[in-house]
Write an enzyme that holds these catalytic residues in place. Sequence first.
Site, PDB file in Angstrom:
ATOM      1  CG  ASP A  18      -1.961   1.007   1.264  1.00 16.75           C
ATOM      2  OD1 ASP A  18      -1.734   2.117   0.723  1.00 16.75           O
ATOM      3  OD2 ASP A  18      -3.043   0.724   1.820  1.00 16.75           O
ATOM      4  CE1 TYR A  25      -8.243  11.158  -9.660  1.00 17.95           C
ATOM      5  CE2 TYR A  25      -9.314  12.445 -11.380  1.00 17.95           C
ATOM      6  CZ  TYR A  25      -8.442  11.441 -10.990  1.00 17.95           C
ATOM      7  OH  TYR A  25      -7.743  10.728 -11.958  1.00 17.95           O
ATOM      8  N   GLY A  35      -7.313  11.744 -20.374  1.00 14.47           N
ATOM      9  CA  GLY A  35      -8.736  11.985 -20.147  1.00 14.47           C
ATOM     10  C   GLY A  35      -9.380  10.658 -19.780  1.00 14.47           C
TER      11      GLY A  35
HETATM   12  N1  NAP Z   1      -9.356   5.818 -15.776  1.00 13.77           N
HETATM   13  C1  NAP Z   1      -9.343   7.117 -16.054  1.00 13.77           C
HETATM   14  O1  NAP Z   1     -10.279   7.637 -16.679  1.00 13.77           O
HETATM   15  C2  NAP Z   1      -8.165   7.965 -15.627  1.00 13.77           C
HETATM   16  C3  NAP Z   1      -8.018   9.207 -16.256  1.00 13.77           C
HETATM   17  C4  NAP Z   1      -6.947  10.012 -15.880  1.00 13.77           C
HETATM   18  C5  NAP Z   1      -6.069   9.588 -14.919  1.00 13.77           C
HETATM   19  N2  NAP Z   1      -6.240   8.401 -14.320  1.00 13.77           N
HETATM   20  C6  NAP Z   1      -5.258   8.009 -13.294  1.00 13.77           C
HETATM   21  O2  NAP Z   1      -4.597   6.845 -13.721  1.00 13.77           O
HETATM   22  C7  NAP Z   1      -4.087   6.150 -12.594  1.00 13.77           C
HETATM   23  C8  NAP Z   1      -4.446   4.684 -12.740  1.00 13.77           C
HETATM   24  O3  NAP Z   1      -5.860   4.571 -12.703  1.00 13.77           O
HETATM   25  P1  NAP Z   1      -6.640   3.543 -13.638  1.00 13.77           P
HETATM   26  O4  NAP Z   1      -7.512   4.319 -14.513  1.00 13.77           O
HETATM   27  O5  NAP Z   1      -5.696   2.576 -14.220  1.00 13.77           O
HETATM   28  O6  NAP Z   1      -7.611   2.869 -12.559  1.00 13.77           O
HETATM   29  P2  NAP Z   1      -7.511   1.487 -11.759  1.00 13.77           P
HETATM   30  O7  NAP Z   1      -7.726   0.358 -12.694  1.00 13.77           O
HETATM   31  O8  NAP Z   1      -8.447   1.656 -10.604  1.00 13.77           O
HETATM   32  O9  NAP Z   1      -6.021   1.444 -11.253  1.00 13.77           O
HETATM   33  C9  NAP Z   1      -5.603   1.990 -10.039  1.00 13.77           C
HETATM   34  C10 NAP Z   1      -4.419   1.212  -9.540  1.00 13.77           C
HETATM   35  O10 NAP Z   1      -3.904   1.828  -8.361  1.00 13.77           O
HETATM   36  C11 NAP Z   1      -3.718   0.828  -7.371  1.00 13.77           C
HETATM   37  N3  NAP Z   1      -3.823   1.425  -6.051  1.00 13.77           N
HETATM   38  C12 NAP Z   1      -4.848   2.166  -5.566  1.00 13.77           C
HETATM   39  N4  NAP Z   1      -4.585   2.537  -4.305  1.00 13.77           N
HETATM   40  C13 NAP Z   1      -3.379   2.009  -3.983  1.00 13.77           C
HETATM   41  C14 NAP Z   1      -2.572   2.036  -2.827  1.00 13.77           C
HETATM   42  N5  NAP Z   1      -2.958   2.690  -1.727  1.00 13.77           N
HETATM   43  N6  NAP Z   1      -1.384   1.386  -2.826  1.00 13.77           N
HETATM   44  C15 NAP Z   1      -0.985   0.722  -3.944  1.00 13.77           C
HETATM   45  N7  NAP Z   1      -1.700   0.676  -5.080  1.00 13.77           N
HETATM   46  C16 NAP Z   1      -2.886   1.310  -5.093  1.00 13.77           C
HETATM   47  C17 NAP Z   1      -4.812  -0.199  -7.661  1.00 13.77           C
HETATM   48  O11 NAP Z   1      -4.443  -1.476  -7.181  1.00 13.77           O
HETATM   49  P3  NAP Z   1      -4.931  -2.148  -5.825  1.00 13.77           P
HETATM   50  O12 NAP Z   1      -6.378  -1.839  -5.661  1.00 13.77           O
HETATM   51  O13 NAP Z   1      -4.624  -3.588  -6.074  1.00 13.77           O
HETATM   52  O14 NAP Z   1      -4.055  -1.553  -4.771  1.00 13.77           O
HETATM   53  C18 NAP Z   1      -4.772  -0.223  -9.165  1.00 13.77           C
HETATM   54  O15 NAP Z   1      -3.737  -1.066  -9.629  1.00 13.77           O
HETATM   55  C19 NAP Z   1      -4.692   6.817 -11.367  1.00 13.77           C
HETATM   56  O16 NAP Z   1      -3.727   7.659 -10.780  1.00 13.77           O
HETATM   57  C20 NAP Z   1      -5.834   7.635 -11.938  1.00 13.77           C
HETATM   58  O17 NAP Z   1      -6.129   8.762 -11.147  1.00 13.77           O
HETATM   59  C21 NAP Z   1      -7.264   7.558 -14.649  1.00 13.77           C
END
Ligand code: NAP
Length: 257
Positions: A59, A148, A179
């Site tokens: 974590d 956020y 995005g």
């Molecule tokens: N999806 C979108 O539309 C979008 C757009 C712009 C930016 N983003 C950014 O992209 C990044 C990845 O998000 P995603 O879209 O790929 O969503 P996601 O599938 O929910 O991925 C998030 C990842 O972060 C990990 N995580 C969360 N809290 C954690 C913690 N405390 N310690 C270690 N790992 C942690 C989760 O794994 P575990 O739950 O296994 O820990 C998961 O692998 C994020 O920073 C998000 O803000 C996403």
Amino acid sequence: MAHTPKVVITGASSGIGRATAVTLHAAGWDVVAIARRGDELERLADELGHERIETVTLDVRDGDAVRRLRAVVGVPDALVNSAGGARGLERADAAQWDDWQWMIETNVLGLVRLTHLFLPDMVARGSGTIVNVGSVAGEFPYPGGNVYGATKAFVRQFTLNLRADLAGTGVRVTDVEPGMVGNTDFSRARFGGDEARAQAVYEGMTPLRPEDVAEVIAFVLSRPAHVVINTISLMPSDQGFGPFHVVRRSEDVRASS
Ligand SMILES: NC(=O)c1ccc[n+]([C@@H]2O[C@H](COP(=O)([O-])OP(=O)(O)OC[C@H]3O[C@@H](n4cnc5c(N)ncnc54)[C@H](OP(=O)(O)O)[C@@H]3O)[C@@H](O)[C@H]2O)c1
């Protein structure tokens, strides 16, 4: 023997982080995959054939566990800070404190903690690249984005300030700002596991795929050492920008405007 570069990727159990692990592994990198869900990391390791892949269940909010990483990992060639996400979409006055705290502790403190851990050794070695996964939400506010968006603005500004400090050290830092990205756990996690609400976010449009973002990250990492990309913003072509929101105070005003 040629040096095999090593990348530490947080958030590697799903979405962008996982796709980045797969993409960089295919490009020949040694991957250290970090997340809290050990079972998902194990699935990733299975998919990659348990070669050049190390998993660490961790974590990023846990300072002691992160500190222990240094002895396990050594000095990576790259760090991809993808762990993070959104919690809730309520107007600020209706938001849950726990959600706000979660986003600040994960998106801000977690990312800063990993960076602080590896940065001195990267600078001492004179090479390394840190890719932070920010968001267009760090630049463009939207209703319910509140904390956020603010955490992602922090990620952008932290990245640029690191650039100011690190120019000439051989260590590069980039903010990759996507995005809407589908096929991730992002919206499911934002809406507390409400699958229908999560699906509705992407209804009738084509979001980015996690692989689209992973390819951008791979591009950033594959630039020659004298090139640094400060920020890079990408969106699905179905996403754009809204007009300024104006509150009209009475029907009279509404009628005359
Ligand atoms: N999806 C979108 O539309 C979008 C757009 C712009 C930016 N983003 C950014 O992209 C990044 C990845 O998000 P995603 O879209 O790929 O969503 P996601 O599938 O929910 O991925 C998030 C990842 O972060 C990990 N995580 C969360 N809290 C954690 C913690 N405390 N310690 C270690 N790992 C942690 C989760 O794994 P575990 O739950 O296994 O820990 C998961 O692998 C994020 O920073 C998000 O803000 C996403």
